[in-house]
Design an enzyme around this catalytic site. Structure first.
Site, PDB file in Angstrom:
ATOM      1  N   SER A  64       0.798  -1.238   0.000  1.00  0.00           N
ATOM      2  CA  SER A  64       0.000   0.000   0.000  1.00  0.00           C
ATOM      3  C   SER A  64       0.824   1.278   0.000  1.00  0.00           C
ATOM      4  O   SER A  64       0.284   2.343  -0.281  1.00  0.00           O
ATOM      5  CB  SER A  64      -0.895   0.041   1.236  1.00  0.00           C
ATOM      6  OG  SER A  64      -2.137  -0.514   0.927  1.00  0.00           O
ATOM      7  N   LYS A  67       0.586   3.333  -2.996  1.00  0.00           N
ATOM      8  CA  LYS A  67      -0.593   4.172  -3.274  1.00  0.00           C
ATOM      9  C   LYS A  67      -0.242   5.658  -3.221  1.00  0.00           C
ATOM     10  O   LYS A  67      -0.847   6.469  -3.919  1.00  0.00           O
ATOM     11  CB  LYS A  67      -1.711   3.857  -2.275  1.00  0.00           C
ATOM     12  CG  LYS A  67      -2.275   2.435  -2.413  1.00  0.00           C
ATOM     13  CD  LYS A  67      -3.210   2.100  -1.262  1.00  0.00           C
ATOM     14  CE  LYS A  67      -3.796   0.695  -1.390  1.00  0.00           C
ATOM     15  NZ  LYS A  67      -4.550   0.286  -0.196  1.00  0.00           N
ATOM     16  N   TYR A 189      -2.997  -2.372 -10.791  1.00  0.00           N
ATOM     17  CA  TYR A 189      -2.978  -2.168  -9.331  1.00  0.00           C
ATOM     18  C   TYR A 189      -2.136  -3.243  -8.625  1.00  0.00           C
ATOM     19  O   TYR A 189      -1.328  -2.942  -7.749  1.00  0.00           O
ATOM     20  CB  TYR A 189      -4.425  -2.152  -8.805  1.00  0.00           C
ATOM     21  CG  TYR A 189      -4.522  -2.153  -7.302  1.00  0.00           C
ATOM     22  CD1 TYR A 189      -4.268  -1.003  -6.562  1.00  0.00           C
ATOM     23  CD2 TYR A 189      -4.849  -3.318  -6.603  1.00  0.00           C
ATOM     24  CE1 TYR A 189      -4.341  -1.012  -5.163  1.00  0.00           C
ATOM     25  CE2 TYR A 189      -4.926  -3.332  -5.213  1.00  0.00           C
ATOM     26  CZ  TYR A 189      -4.672  -2.177  -4.506  1.00  0.00           C
ATOM     27  OH  TYR A 189      -4.732  -2.194  -3.129  1.00  0.00           O
ATOM     28  N   TYR A 240      -4.552   2.916   7.635  1.00  0.00           N
ATOM     29  CA  TYR A 240      -5.801   2.161   7.712  1.00  0.00           C
ATOM     30  C   TYR A 240      -6.702   2.805   8.767  1.00  0.00           C
ATOM     31  O   TYR A 240      -6.761   4.022   8.847  1.00  0.00           O
ATOM     32  CB  TYR A 240      -5.527   0.675   8.008  1.00  0.00           C
ATOM     33  CG  TYR A 240      -4.423   0.103   7.138  1.00  0.00           C
ATOM     34  CD1 TYR A 240      -4.575   0.087   5.754  1.00  0.00           C
ATOM     35  CD2 TYR A 240      -3.242  -0.395   7.672  1.00  0.00           C
ATOM     36  CE1 TYR A 240      -3.564  -0.430   4.940  1.00  0.00           C
ATOM     37  CE2 TYR A 240      -2.243  -0.904   6.860  1.00  0.00           C
ATOM     38  CZ  TYR A 240      -2.412  -0.922   5.496  1.00  0.00           C
ATOM     39  OH  TYR A 240      -1.430  -1.414   4.702  1.00  0.00           O
ATOM     40  N   VAL A 258       1.023  -3.740   3.906  1.00  0.00           N
ATOM     41  CA  VAL A 258       0.930  -5.040   4.571  1.00  0.00           C
ATOM     42  C   VAL A 258       2.191  -5.905   4.391  1.00  0.00           C
ATOM     43  O   VAL A 258       2.300  -6.970   4.984  1.00  0.00           O
ATOM     44  CB  VAL A 258      -0.326  -5.849   4.154  1.00  0.00           C
ATOM     45  CG1 VAL A 258      -1.598  -5.174   4.614  1.00  0.00           C
ATOM     46  CG2 VAL A 258      -0.341  -6.116   2.668  1.00  0.00           C
TER      47      VAL A 258
HETATM   48  N1  GLU Z   1      -2.176  -5.109  -2.403  1.00  0.00           N
HETATM   49  C1  GLU Z   1      -2.778  -5.069  -1.106  1.00  0.00           C
HETATM   50  C2  GLU Z   1      -4.290  -5.170  -1.236  1.00  0.00           C
HETATM   51  O1  GLU Z   1      -4.848  -4.644  -2.161  1.00  0.00           O
HETATM   52  C3  GLU Z   1      -2.375  -3.783  -0.443  1.00  0.00           C
HETATM   53  C4  GLU Z   1      -2.840  -3.761   0.967  1.00  0.00           C
HETATM   54  C5  GLU Z   1      -1.989  -2.951   1.866  1.00  0.00           C
HETATM   55  O2  GLU Z   1      -0.762  -2.937   1.830  1.00  0.00           O
HETATM   56  O3  GLU Z   1      -2.627  -2.290   2.683  1.00  0.00           O
HETATM   57  O4  GLU Z   1      -4.928  -5.785  -0.419  1.00  0.00           O
END
Ligand code: GLU
Length: 304
Positions: A64, A67, A189, A240, A258
């Site tokens: 993430s 992002k 993604y 989160y 994660v």
């Molecule tokens: N690729 C992971 C997902 O889409 C990213 C989640 C994360 O790192 O929070 O669940």
């Protein structure tokens, strides 16, 4: 100047001895076998001091954290128009929650929950000529490091198991908030999330956000205002449904993934990155968060 080496040495030593190291993410099978004893920290200050400790030169899946980089590329491409398709409020819910998306008619709360990041991926797919190559080029340029790459096994592993992301993308499509085909957006993604870096590379990549939008070679990547907006979003939405806790404990804008990585920064002062794959129940690196809490407490350096 503070004795950063001694401070980071103490933190690393203290936390390495902890028996509770959290739980490695298992919902992406390729991440399930990562050794949770790995633990690295890397600091780089604006005036050029750089120091890393532990496993700071071992690559991990940034997940993430990507992002933030995708958002910054989207903002560089289409500016404020981004905010017509995604909001800027914390969600207070887990990163893959879908209920809000249905209630709020396909406009994700922010670009760092999965549905928001999928909208940003859609924007990049529409505006980049060769989306994967161009995005990787963007990141390599930010870091001034061409050895950064995707991990295809991780991308594939997530593709096979990413049912919630397919659900989110289909919901977005049903609300007309995806221009491209669901398959194509998710393919991009998953690749984006699979990018691997070391703590040191991650630190260099994010340096521009601590440096008023200018990257390592001092090339302008974002305006000062755009960098401010991204840092603000990292503070309010970067962890989160634990963003409040991170601001409370650490007091820096940042983003976790994660894969167990965290990047945090103090604008005009430093970037600090950590990697410890064991996560707490909210999905943030357990030792990473504790390291950063100790770092800002010991140095008394935070945005507050
Ligand atoms: N690729 C992971 C997902 O889409 C990213 C989640 C994360 O790192 O929070 O669940």
């Amino acid at each position: 100047m503070q004795d950063y080496k001694a401070i980071l040495g103490d933190i690393h030593r203290d936390l390495s001895s902890k028996t509770n190291k959290g739980q490695v993410a298992t919902y992406i099978p390729e991440l399930a076998h990562i050794d949770k004893n790995k633990f690295g920290i890397h600091l780089k200050t604006i005036d050029g001091f750089e120091f890393g400790i532990g496993d700071c030169y071992t690559s991990f899946s940034i997940q993430s954290i990507s992002k933030v980089l995708a958002l910054s590329k989207a903002i560089a491409l289409i500016g404020e128009t981004v905010w017509q398709r995604v909001g800027v409020e914390p969600s207070g819910h887990p990163f893959n929650q879908l209920a809000l998306l249905e209630v709020e008619k396909g406009i994700p709360r922010n670009p760092f929950i999965n549905s928001g990041a999928i909208v940003i991926a859609d924007i990049l797919l529409s505006y980049l000529k060769n989306p994967k190559d161009d995005f990787l080029r963007y990141i390599r340029d930010l870091a001034n490091d061409d050895s950064i790459g995707f991990n295809e096994d991780v991308a594939l592993s997530e593709k096979i198991t990413g049912f919630k992301n397919y659900a989110a993308a289909n919901l977005l499509k049903s609300f007309n908030n995806l221009e491209n085909a669901v398959e194509d957006v998710l393919d991009f993604y998953f690749y984006q999330c699979s990018i691997e870096m070391t703590c040191s590379q991650l630190n260099h990549t994010f340096f521009f956000l601590a440096n008023k939008g200018n990257c390592l070679l001092n090339k302008s990547r974002l305006t000062k205002t755009q960098a401010k907006r991204i840092n603000a979003l990292m503070l309010s939405c970067g962890f989160y449904d634990e963003a409040g806790e991170f601001a409370f404990e650490v007091g820096l804008p940042g983003k976790s993934g994660v894969g167990g990585g965290i990047v945090a920064l103090l604008p005009n002062h430093f970037v600090i990155t950590t990697w410890a794959p064991g996560l707490n129940p909210k999905g943030n690196s357990l030792l990473g968060m504790q390291s950063l809490e100790q770092f800002t407490t010991k140095t008394k350096l935070s945005i507050f």
